[in-house]
Design a protein around this motif. Structure first.
Motif, PDB file in Angstrom:
ATOM      1  N   UNK A   1       0.838  -1.195   0.000  1.00 49.38           N
ATOM      2  CA  UNK A   1       0.000   0.000   0.000  1.00 49.38           C
ATOM      3  C   UNK A   1       0.874   1.245   0.000  1.00 49.38           C
ATOM      4  N   UNK A   2       0.518   2.238  -0.785  1.00 51.20           N
ATOM      5  CA  UNK A   2       1.265   3.494  -0.758  1.00 51.20           C
ATOM      6  C   UNK A   2       0.320   4.670  -0.973  1.00 51.20           C
ATOM      7  N   UNK A   3       0.730   5.803  -0.411  1.00 52.96           N
ATOM      8  CA  UNK A   3      -0.078   7.021  -0.509  1.00 52.96           C
ATOM      9  C   UNK A   3       0.833   8.175  -0.877  1.00 52.96           C
ATOM     10  N   UNK A   4       0.468   8.911  -1.906  1.00 54.61           N
ATOM     11  CA  UNK A   4       1.247  10.073  -2.305  1.00 54.61           C
ATOM     12  C   UNK A   4       0.772  11.283  -1.503  1.00 54.61           C
ATOM     13  N   UNK A   5       1.720  11.914  -0.792  1.00 56.98           N
ATOM     14  CA  UNK A   5       1.380  13.066   0.046  1.00 56.98           C
ATOM     15  C   UNK A   5       2.070  14.296  -0.534  1.00 56.98           C
ATOM     16  N   UNK A   6       1.326  15.403  -0.639  1.00 57.38           N
ATOM     17  CA  UNK A   6       1.919  16.639  -1.150  1.00 57.38           C
ATOM     18  C   UNK A   6       2.803  17.278  -0.092  1.00 57.38           C
ATOM     19  N   UNK A   7       3.888  17.910  -0.588  1.00 57.91           N
ATOM     20  CA  UNK A   7       4.811  18.632   0.286  1.00 57.91           C
ATOM     21  C   UNK A   7       4.767  20.109  -0.090  1.00 57.91           C
ATOM     22  N   UNK A   8       4.900  20.953   0.915  1.00 57.70           N
ATOM     23  CA  UNK A   8       4.904  22.391   0.654  1.00 57.70           C
ATOM     24  C   UNK A   8       5.617  23.090   1.809  1.00 57.70           C
ATOM     25  N   UNK A   9       6.527  24.033   1.478  1.00 56.63           N
ATOM     26  CA  UNK A   9       7.179  24.800   2.540  1.00 56.63           C
ATOM     27  C   UNK A   9       6.181  25.814   3.092  1.00 56.63           C
ATOM     28  N   UNK A  10       6.544  26.505   4.179  1.00 51.07           N
ATOM     29  CA  UNK A  10       5.519  27.352   4.813  1.00 51.07           C
ATOM     30  C   UNK A  10       5.095  28.526   3.946  1.00 51.07           C
ATOM     31  N   UNK A  11       5.935  28.964   2.980  1.00 48.65           N
ATOM     32  CA  UNK A  11       5.506  30.075   2.120  1.00 48.65           C
ATOM     33  C   UNK A  11       5.016  29.585   0.749  1.00 48.65           C
ATOM     34  N   UNK A  12       4.985  28.263   0.558  1.00 50.44           N
ATOM     35  CA  UNK A  12       4.447  27.620  -0.647  1.00 50.44           C
ATOM     36  C   UNK A  12       5.295  27.836  -1.905  1.00 50.44           C
ATOM     37  N   UNK A  13       6.564  28.280  -1.735  1.00 51.39           N
ATOM     38  CA  UNK A  13       7.455  28.428  -2.897  1.00 51.39           C
ATOM     39  C   UNK A  13       7.942  27.057  -3.377  1.00 51.39           C
ATOM     40  N   UNK A  14       8.267  26.214  -2.400  1.00 53.08           N
ATOM     41  CA  UNK A  14       8.771  24.882  -2.733  1.00 53.08           C
ATOM     42  C   UNK A  14       7.640  23.876  -2.567  1.00 53.08           C
ATOM     43  N   UNK A  15       7.466  23.068  -3.603  1.00 54.29           N
ATOM     44  CA  UNK A  15       6.433  22.039  -3.561  1.00 54.29           C
ATOM     45  C   UNK A  15       7.010  20.714  -4.029  1.00 54.29           C
ATOM     46  N   UNK A  16       6.383  19.660  -3.610  1.00 57.21           N
ATOM     47  CA  UNK A  16       6.835  18.336  -4.023  1.00 57.21           C
ATOM     48  C   UNK A  16       5.881  17.277  -3.542  1.00 57.21           C
ATOM     49  N   UNK A  17       6.367  16.047  -3.541  1.00 56.78           N
ATOM     50  CA  UNK A  17       5.555  14.925  -3.066  1.00 56.78           C
ATOM     51  C   UNK A  17       6.451  13.928  -2.343  1.00 56.78           C
ATOM     52  N   UNK A  18       5.844  13.170  -1.461  1.00 59.07           N
ATOM     53  CA  UNK A  18       6.521  12.008  -0.892  1.00 59.07           C
ATOM     54  C   UNK A  18       5.553  10.840  -0.965  1.00 59.07           C
ATOM     55  N   UNK A  19       6.093   9.714  -1.389  1.00 59.94           N
ATOM     56  CA  UNK A  19       5.274   8.517  -1.469  1.00 59.94           C
ATOM     57  C   UNK A  19       5.455   7.733  -0.170  1.00 59.94           C
ATOM     58  N   UNK A  20       4.395   7.632   0.598  1.00 61.09           N
ATOM     59  CA  UNK A  20       4.459   6.902   1.866  1.00 61.09           C
ATOM     60  C   UNK A  20       4.093   5.445   1.577  1.00 61.09           C
ATOM     61  N   UNK A  21       5.116   4.613   1.578  1.00 69.66           N
ATOM     62  CA  UNK A  21       4.951   3.208   1.197  1.00 69.66           C
ATOM     63  C   UNK A  21       5.038   2.344   2.450  1.00 69.66           C
ATOM     64  N   UNK A  22       4.068   1.481   2.610  1.00 77.94           N
ATOM     65  CA  UNK A  22       4.033   0.597   3.772  1.00 77.94           C
ATOM     66  C   UNK A  22       5.359  -0.161   3.920  1.00 77.94           C
ATOM     67  N   UNK A  23       5.865  -0.246   5.133  1.00 80.72           N
ATOM     68  CA  UNK A  23       7.125  -0.941   5.460  1.00 80.72           C
ATOM     69  C   UNK A  23       8.366  -0.288   4.835  1.00 80.72           C
ATOM     70  N   UNK A  24       8.242   0.917   4.302  1.00 84.09           N
ATOM     71  CA  UNK A  24       9.411   1.601   3.746  1.00 84.09           C
ATOM     72  C   UNK A  24       9.593   2.981   4.360  1.00 84.09           C
ATOM     73  N   UNK A  25       9.053   3.167   5.542  1.00 88.71           N
ATOM     74  CA  UNK A  25       9.257   4.455   6.217  1.00 88.71           C
ATOM     75  C   UNK A  25       9.140   4.277   7.724  1.00 88.71           C
ATOM     76  N   UNK A  26       9.709   5.234   8.444  1.00 85.36           N
ATOM     77  CA  UNK A  26       9.557   5.301   9.894  1.00 85.36           C
ATOM     78  C   UNK A  26       9.028   6.679  10.254  1.00 85.36           C
ATOM     79  N   UNK A  27       8.108   6.702  11.185  1.00 83.27           N
ATOM     80  CA  UNK A  27       7.606   7.978  11.713  1.00 83.27           C
ATOM     81  C   UNK A  27       8.209   8.138  13.102  1.00 83.27           C
ATOM     82  N   UNK A  28       9.147   9.075  13.232  1.00 80.70           N
ATOM     83  CA  UNK A  28       9.908   9.200  14.480  1.00 80.70           C
ATOM     84  C   UNK A  28       9.958  10.662  14.934  1.00 80.70           C
ATOM     85  N   UNK A  29      10.467  10.868  16.128  1.00 81.27           N
ATOM     86  CA  UNK A  29      10.709  12.234  16.602  1.00 81.27           C
ATOM     87  C   UNK A  29      12.129  12.308  17.121  1.00 81.27           C
ATOM     88  N   UNK A  30      12.811  13.406  16.814  1.00 81.79           N
ATOM     89  CA  UNK A  30      14.197  13.590  17.266  1.00 81.79           C
ATOM     90  C   UNK A  30      14.278  14.845  18.121  1.00 81.79           C
TER      91      UNK A  30
END
Ligand SMILES: [Zn+2]
Ligand SMILES: [Zn+2]
Length: 191
Positions: A1-30
């Motif tokens: 399973x994968x979900x494409x999530x839009x990326x945007x900086x706080x002023x919306x100049x930079x945009x992109x995407x990240x594909x969140x793929x099951x078992x291929x990512x970690x959600x952590x805090x540093x």
């Protein structure tokens, strides 16, 4: 399973995407001092860090991330020689991603703040809960109970497995931050 999530900086100049793929990512805090010093360098602690000095991060493969707009506003720093490449925006001084200082390593860590969700519920549905919080010894104020004091040893086999899978799958490439193995911007070393 994968979900494409839009990326945007706080002023919306930079945009992109990240594909969140099951078992291929970690959600952590540093909560480490480096991440806090970095936010201080960007003069944007208030918008980057939570009340304990933590940053919410998704770690995944460079091939899963794309920058589609605003590439001219990307810059890179290293807190020290041989340190991580810390990519940030110059338009609004937000962190964009951390990578190793080599294009060969299939690793990118990007702040959850960049990701565009319609609601907290959607965010939790796609990313799940934060599964590991590290470096609580650097926490601002009292260390929260659910944070490891340092980097937990139990996490090392998981990250190694992730790296090996990424190396075999050549998930280091394409990367928004390297072209033909060369960083898209030269890193400025801070110390
Ligand atoms: Zn911006
Ligand atoms: Zn950190």
């Amino acid at each position: 399973m994968s979900t494409l999530v839009n990326l945007q900086c706080s002023c919306a100049t930079i945009k992109g995407t990240v594909n969140i793929v099951q078992d291929s990512f970690f959600h952590v805090a540093c909560l480490c001092c480096d991440c806090q010093n970095y936010a201080a360098h960007l003069k944007n602690k208030k918008n980057i860090l939570d009340e304990h000095g933590g940053t919410d991060i998704v770690q995944t493969y460079p091939a899963h991330m794309k920058i589609t707009q605003g590439q001219d506003n990307i810059a890179c720093v290293q807190l020290k020689t041989k340190g991580l490449y810390r990519w940030h925006t110059t338009c609004c001084n937000m962190p964009l991603a951390n990578t190793m200082n080599s294009s060969k390593i299939p690793f990118v860590g990007l702040p959850v703040q960049l990701m565009q969700f319609s609601s907290e519920l959607e965010k939790t549905h796609i990313l799940g809960p934060v599964t590991m919080k590290a470096f609580g010894k650097y926490a601002i104020g009292n260390m929260p109970k659910d944070v490891h004091a340092r980097f937990p040893i139990s996490y090392i086999p998981k990250i190694l497995g992730f790296m090996i899978k990424g190396m075999f799958g050549k998930k280091n490439n394409p990367s928004p931050f390297f072209k033909d193995g060369v960083p898209v911007k030269k890193a400025v070393i801070l110390s």
